[in-house]
Scaffold this motif. Structure first.
Motif, PDB file in Angstrom:
ATOM      1  N   GLY A   1       0.785  -1.230   0.000  1.00 43.88           N
ATOM      2  CA  GLY A   1       0.000   0.000   0.000  1.00 43.88           C
ATOM      3  C   GLY A   1       0.812   1.272   0.000  1.00 43.88           C
ATOM      4  N   ALA A   2       2.131   1.166  -0.261  1.00 47.93           N
ATOM      5  CA  ALA A   2       2.992   2.347  -0.219  1.00 47.93           C
ATOM      6  C   ALA A   2       2.906   3.184  -1.482  1.00 47.93           C
ATOM      7  N   GLY A   3       2.263   2.673  -2.527  1.00 51.54           N
ATOM      8  CA  GLY A   3       2.144   3.433  -3.771  1.00 51.54           C
ATOM      9  C   GLY A   3       3.341   3.267  -4.681  1.00 51.54           C
TER      10      GLY A   3
ATOM     11  N   GLN B   1       5.756   4.086   4.335  1.00 54.97           N
ATOM     12  CA  GLN B   1       4.483   4.698   4.696  1.00 54.97           C
ATOM     13  C   GLN B   1       3.393   4.216   3.744  1.00 54.97           C
ATOM     14  N   ALA B   2       2.266   3.831   4.309  1.00 53.08           N
ATOM     15  CA  ALA B   2       1.159   3.325   3.499  1.00 53.08           C
ATOM     16  C   ALA B   2      -0.156   3.855   4.059  1.00 53.08           C
TER      17      ALA B   2
ATOM     18  N   ALA C   1      11.672 -15.400   7.216  1.00 52.82           N
ATOM     19  CA  ALA C   1      10.601 -15.299   6.223  1.00 52.82           C
ATOM     20  C   ALA C   1      10.439 -13.873   5.720  1.00 52.82           C
ATOM     21  N   PHE C   2      10.725 -12.889   6.589  1.00 50.79           N
ATOM     22  CA  PHE C   2      10.435 -11.494   6.265  1.00 50.79           C
ATOM     23  C   PHE C   2      11.673 -10.619   6.384  1.00 50.79           C
ATOM     24  N   ARG C   3      11.706  -9.602   5.564  1.00 57.45           N
ATOM     25  CA  ARG C   3      12.644  -8.497   5.762  1.00 57.45           C
ATOM     26  C   ARG C   3      12.081  -7.636   6.888  1.00 57.45           C
ATOM     27  N   SER C   4      12.911  -7.252   7.836  1.00 51.65           N
ATOM     28  CA  SER C   4      12.439  -6.496   9.000  1.00 51.65           C
ATOM     29  C   SER C   4      12.117  -5.074   8.579  1.00 51.65           C
ATOM     30  N   GLN C   5      10.861  -4.847   8.217  1.00 53.40           N
ATOM     31  CA  GLN C   5      10.443  -3.562   7.644  1.00 53.40           C
ATOM     32  C   GLN C   5       8.998  -3.294   8.046  1.00 53.40           C
ATOM     33  N   ASN C   6       8.794  -2.403   8.995  1.00 48.45           N
ATOM     34  CA  ASN C   6       7.456  -2.095   9.478  1.00 48.45           C
ATOM     35  C   ASN C   6       6.694  -1.214   8.501  1.00 48.45           C
ATOM     36  N   ILE C   7       5.386  -1.375   8.482  1.00 49.59           N
ATOM     37  CA  ILE C   7       4.503  -0.445   7.776  1.00 49.59           C
ATOM     38  C   ILE C   7       4.225   0.722   8.724  1.00 49.59           C
ATOM     39  N   ARG C   8       4.332   1.949   8.207  1.00 46.87           N
ATOM     40  CA  ARG C   8       4.021   3.130   9.009  1.00 46.87           C
ATOM     41  C   ARG C   8       2.838   3.878   8.401  1.00 46.87           C
ATOM     42  N   ARG C   9       2.071   4.548   9.280  1.00 50.99           N
ATOM     43  CA  ARG C   9       0.990   5.413   8.797  1.00 50.99           C
ATOM     44  C   ARG C   9       1.564   6.580   8.007  1.00 50.99           C
ATOM     45  N   VAL C  10       0.742   7.164   7.148  1.00 52.99           N
ATOM     46  CA  VAL C  10       1.184   8.346   6.406  1.00 52.99           C
ATOM     47  C   VAL C  10       1.044   9.576   7.291  1.00 52.99           C
ATOM     48  N   ASN C  11       1.652  10.665   6.855  1.00 52.69           N
ATOM     49  CA  ASN C  11       1.564  11.911   7.601  1.00 52.69           C
ATOM     50  C   ASN C  11       0.163  12.507   7.532  1.00 52.69           C
ATOM     51  N   ALA C  12      -0.122  13.391   8.453  1.00 52.68           N
ATOM     52  CA  ALA C  12      -1.466  13.980   8.532  1.00 52.68           C
ATOM     53  C   ALA C  12      -1.817  14.769   7.287  1.00 52.68           C
TER      54      ALA C  12
ATOM     55  N   ALA D   1      -6.779   8.542   3.673  1.00 53.86           N
ATOM     56  CA  ALA D   1      -5.622   7.702   4.006  1.00 53.86           C
ATOM     57  C   ALA D   1      -5.754   7.179   5.432  1.00 53.86           C
ATOM     58  N   ASN D   2      -5.319   5.939   5.642  1.00 49.81           N
ATOM     59  CA  ASN D   2      -5.449   5.265   6.944  1.00 49.81           C
ATOM     60  C   ASN D   2      -6.829   5.534   7.528  1.00 49.81           C
ATOM     61  N   PRO D   3      -7.868   5.005   6.876  1.00 53.64           N
ATOM     62  CA  PRO D   3      -9.249   5.348   7.255  1.00 53.64           C
ATOM     63  C   PRO D   3      -9.591   4.892   8.667  1.00 53.64           C
ATOM     64  N   SER D   4     -10.664   5.449   9.177  1.00 48.12           N
ATOM     65  CA  SER D   4     -11.154   5.018  10.486  1.00 48.12           C
ATOM     66  C   SER D   4     -11.616   3.572  10.393  1.00 48.12           C
ATOM     67  N   PRO D   5     -11.453   2.813  11.485  1.00 48.61           N
ATOM     68  CA  PRO D   5     -11.850   1.395  11.423  1.00 48.61           C
ATOM     69  C   PRO D   5     -13.362   1.231  11.412  1.00 48.61           C
ATOM     70  N   THR D   6     -13.811   0.159  10.807  1.00 47.17           N
ATOM     71  CA  THR D   6     -15.199  -0.267  10.944  1.00 47.17           C
ATOM     72  C   THR D   6     -15.260  -1.194  12.149  1.00 47.17           C
ATOM     73  N   GLY D   7     -16.065  -0.836  13.123  1.00 42.55           N
ATOM     74  CA  GLY D   7     -16.037  -1.585  14.378  1.00 42.55           C
ATOM     75  C   GLY D   7     -14.681  -1.398  15.042  1.00 42.55           C
ATOM     76  N   LYS D   8     -14.082  -2.491  15.436  1.00 35.04           N
ATOM     77  CA  LYS D   8     -12.749  -2.425  16.038  1.00 35.04           C
ATOM     78  C   LYS D   8     -11.642  -2.541  14.995  1.00 35.04           C
ATOM     79  N   GLY D   9     -12.013  -2.778  13.740  1.00 33.07           N
ATOM     80  CA  GLY D   9     -11.017  -2.862  12.674  1.00 33.07           C
ATOM     81  C   GLY D   9     -10.412  -4.243  12.513  1.00 33.07           C
ATOM     82  N   LEU D  10     -10.339  -5.001  13.595  1.00 34.28           N
ATOM     83  CA  LEU D  10      -9.811  -6.369  13.563  1.00 34.28           C
ATOM     84  C   LEU D  10     -10.755  -7.248  14.370  1.00 34.28           C
TER      85      LEU D  10
END
Length: 803
Positions: A74-76, A369-370, A399-410, A417-426
């Motif tokens: 989702g980083a574009g 950032q995604a 299994a993975f490259r150590s690379q976190n996903i970060r939220r985008v800037n305001a 971007a980074n929409p509000s969750p539906t319910g609890k989101g998970l």
């Protein structure tokens, strides 16, 4: 790597990369290029750059040399690459004789990024002939076809095949190998032990001829050829092992026979295209011609490339005027989304190495950032990544490259971007069984679409049989709630084109056969060309149905319509030339644009394959071979993915096919340990050879040699194959989770089928199932996401945690 701020002046000075002291020497200087860019273009370029995130700007600021870009879901990536391509074209004043090459993995991705680049160039008033977009194989075929004398490929008489293990080409190679190597074959027959009993000998012969050796040939030929290995190379590798079966020697012999037969029949496969292009580029003069034509290479989805494919791109990206081998090459990828390596030769280790090499020269950028997903989904994906790496479930290789996903800037320009969750989101569930699972999904879908009918939802499954089961159980949603169910496996009809055409041609060849008539009627009903009715009654007496006499019972309107349709097909058989029948049938079946293009591709393939023997029998034989033992790829349209993403629709799709897509709500059911990550298993019929399969042993041995490691013996190779599969399955789960924007719904039922491939869907064969290992960890880390379904649930989870 120091990057410029968001509002820095364009173009960015080359000092952005301190270690890049080389300059692009075979083009006009940057200073001169700046003078050729108008003020309006300068402003538009600045706006394009400012529209990108910091990670994406690393591509826009590129001024030559190598650049690795490691991205997150989702980083574009494609958005950033399209802008970077437009900026590079403007900066270096590229044109028809000096182009930028953009390479991606699929035709649909190529069409998408091409449209984005065109739009940017239109805004800059720059000609469209300054770039080309290819898939890797399309690029290779373009080069090979331009120089048939050097490539050894001439599409006028060559046929492109995508063989399965059951393909006649593979089977012929197996039979010829057996005839030439009776001693090795005898060793395989004896296996671990053998008492000489004749019935057992015949059984083992059948297993070896129809299962073991075809699978070994299929895997090894693809693996070795796409890595640039010849049969001779495999023979040499075999000498480095003490394998009692000499698996790589067997593989070398099968590979050799396959190549001999393919050349004799003018068959080529996709790997041959890459090899042919490299043969062309071995000619220095021709190579320099292509290098001067292509200013630079931008590659997307680089984690899915093989070493051979990278060698092709590396050659084209080399600056011919620079003696040090200077490359103009950007490679963008996400090794954490490498999900093809267990059934293709792609291996994320190569892109990881490219990233590490570039990092030593300060030429590595990250796009971390995604804006796709809500915060808790990002946190869940990051948690899975680190949990799996700590678990050691994948052996020595992480299994993975150590690379976190970060939220985008305001202030990010991405809408919502980074929409509000539906319910609890998970939401994490443990339903009673698979039927309860689908019931819960159906209830949640109705609830969600009742409040947000314009949103999109998908059920992601590990295998097609699971998708069929979900679609069958949820068919009431359309009837009762008006929610369309789109089962991708059933709805992607382009892949059914060869089968449908073959079915109708069989009928045209033998119209009085009850079986062929019924099969043709089934196709016509499926295509909604004739009314649904009792087809058995129609097919029982073909002559009475097709040409009723005055004494026969009167036909109903539905039967009359069906008979009239069939007679029109038979009349075409008499009136049209033989070579026009496939195109006629495609039109008759009301195929859409993609299906018609696929039918044209099929007709061209059959014409080549039956050249000199253009009879109905030859056509039927060639078509039967394609249907039975080949994966005939459809022709995709530019909006191929849009049908999966319709608002108010519930799409049922495999995790693999979902890559690159996203939905507001994603449901991932059936997360059981035996499915994900699963375990490598040896078919019962082949266990006389040992506790491994020859195909996976050979694959692991070849990859060890390519990784410059010691070649393992069969037991160790089998263990490595299992670890490779486990790592990829966890990456596949990570890809599936990151498709969700607002809600991620996951579950593992307490009861499920022993094996989905044999499940009838009627409630039988259910047994207790263990959840995927990551689910208990997710429950513990996100307790607020757990949904309790009965009063005993909490106690069971506590007991599971203690165990």
């Amino acid at each position: 790597m120091g990057r410029q701020g968001k509002n820095s002046t364009f173009p960015i000075p080359n000092s952005q990369f301190p270690n890049n002291k080389q300059q692009i020497t075979n083009n006009q200087s940057t200073t001169k290029d700046k003078q050729q860019i108008t003020n309006n273009q300068q402003q538009t370029l600045q706006q394009l750059r400012n529209s990108l995130r910091r990670g994406q700007q690393s591509m826009a600021d590129w001024q030559g040399g190598r650049l690795a870009v490691s991205a997150v879901p989702g980083a574009g990536k494609s958005t950033g690459m399209a802008v970077a391509a437009a900026i590079a074209i403007a900066r270096y004043q590229l044109h028809a004789k000096r182009q930028l090459v953009v390479v991606t993995f699929t035709r649909s991705a190529a069409a998408s990024i091409k449209a984005k680049i065109r739009a940017h160039l239109n805004s800059l008033s720059i000609p469209q002939n300054s770039f080309v977009v290819h898939t890797l194989h399309g690029l290779a075929l373009n080069i090979a076809n331009r120089h048939p004398d050097l490539s050894g490929i001439n599409l006028e008489n060559a046929t492109v095949v995508i063989p399965r293990s059951s393909n006649r080409l593979i089977r012929s190679a197996v039979e010829q190998w057996i005839a030439l190597h009776p001693v090795r074959y005898s060793t395989l027959l004896e296996g671990q032990s053998f008492d000489g009993e004749e019935t057992e000998r015949l059984r083992r012969q059948s297993v070896l001829r129809t299962e073991v050796l075809p699978k070994l040939a299929y895997i090894v030929i693809h693996e070795a050829k796409s890595s640039g290995l010849t049969p001779e190379d495999l023979w040499k590798l075999n000498q480095q092992t003490n394998d009692p079966y000499e698996t790589l020697a067997i593989a070398a012999g099968l590979y050799e026979q396959y190549q001999t037969i393919a050349r004799s029949r003018n068959f080529i496969d996709y790997d041959d295209m890459i090899l042919a292009a490299l043969r062309v580029l071995n000619n220095d003069a021709v190579c320099q011609m292509w290098q001067k034509q292509y200013f630079a290479v931008f590659e997307d989805e680089a984690q899915d490339s093989t070493q051979l494919q990278y060698r092709l791109l590396q050659t084209l990206a080399t600056d011919p005027s620079n003696p040090s081998g200077f490359l103009n090459l950007i490679r963008v990828g996400d090794p954490n989304q490498a999900i093809n390596s267990t059934f293709t030769p792609a291996d994320p280790i190569y892109f990881n190495r490219f990233c590490e090499d570039c990092q030593t020269q300060e030429r590595l950028a990250t796009m971390d950032q995604a804006g796709r997903s809500t915060t808790i989904i990002i946190e869940a994906a990051n948690f899975i990544l680190h949990w799996v790496n700590r678990s050691k479930l994948t052996g020595k290789e992480l299994a993975f490259r150590s690379q976190n996903i970060r939220r985008v800037n305001a202030d990010d320009p991405q809408p919502d971007a980074n929409p509000s969750p539906t319910g609890k989101g998970l939401e994490i569930y443990s339903p009673r069984d698979i039927y309860h699972t689908v019931k819960l999904i159906g209830e949640r879908v109705v609830e969600l679409f009742a409040t947000t009918p314009n949103h999109r939802a998908a059920v992601l499954v590990r295998e097609n049989r699971q998708g069929s089961f979900v679609a069958q159980q949820l068919e009431f949603l359309q009837r009762q709630h008006g929610i369309e169910i789109y089962d991708v496996q059933e709805s992607d009809r382009q892949s059914h084109v060869p089968r449908e055409i073959l079915t109708l041609l069989h009928f045209l060849d033998l119209p009085h056969s009850p079986d062929y008539l019924k099969a043709a009627l089934v196709v016509l009903v499926e295509r909604q060309l004739i009314p649904t009715q009792d087809l058995n009654a129609l097919a029982t007496f073909p002559e009475e149905f097709l040409y009723p006499g005055p004494l026969d019972p009167p036909q109903t309107p539905a039967v009359i319509k069906a008979a009239r349709y069939c007679r029109s097909l038979l009349r075409a058989r008499l009136e049209l030339p033989h070579y026009q029948l496939i195109s006629f049938l495609a039109l008759t079946l009301n195929y859409n644009q993609s299906e018609l293009a696929t039918a044209d591709k099929l007709a061209e393939r059959i014409a080549k394959q039956t050249f000199g023997n253009s009879s109905m029998n030859a056509t039927l034989g060639a078509l039967q071979e394609i249907v039975n033992s080949e994966r005939f790829e459809p022709v995709e349209t530019e909006d191929a993915d849009s049908r999966y993403l319709r608002a108010g629709q519930l799409t049922i799709i495999t995790m693999h096919k979902a890559k690159g897509l996203d939905w507001d709500y994603v449901f991932i059911p059936f997360l059981h340990e035996d499915t994900l990550p699963g375990n490598p298993w040896v078919p019962t019929a082949a266990q006389f050879l040992g506790d491994f399969t020859l195909a996976e042993v050979a694959r692991a041995q070849i990859r060890a040699s390519l990784h410059e490691q010691a070649i393992p013996l069969a037991p160790e190779a089998w263990e490595q194959a299992g670890q490779l599969k486990t790592a990829e399955e966890f990456r596949l789960l990570y890809v599936a989770m990151t498709r969700a924007k607002r809600l991620l719904w996951i579950s593992a039922a307490e009861q499920g089928p022993f094996r989905w491939s044999t499940f009838s869907g009627k409630g039988d064969n259910l047994q207790q199932k263990k959840p995927c290992p990551v689910l208990p960890a997710l429950r513990n880390h996100f307790p607020q996401a757990v949904h309790f379904l009965d009063e005993n649930y909490s106690k069971r989870q506590e007991a599971e945690g203690r165990r």
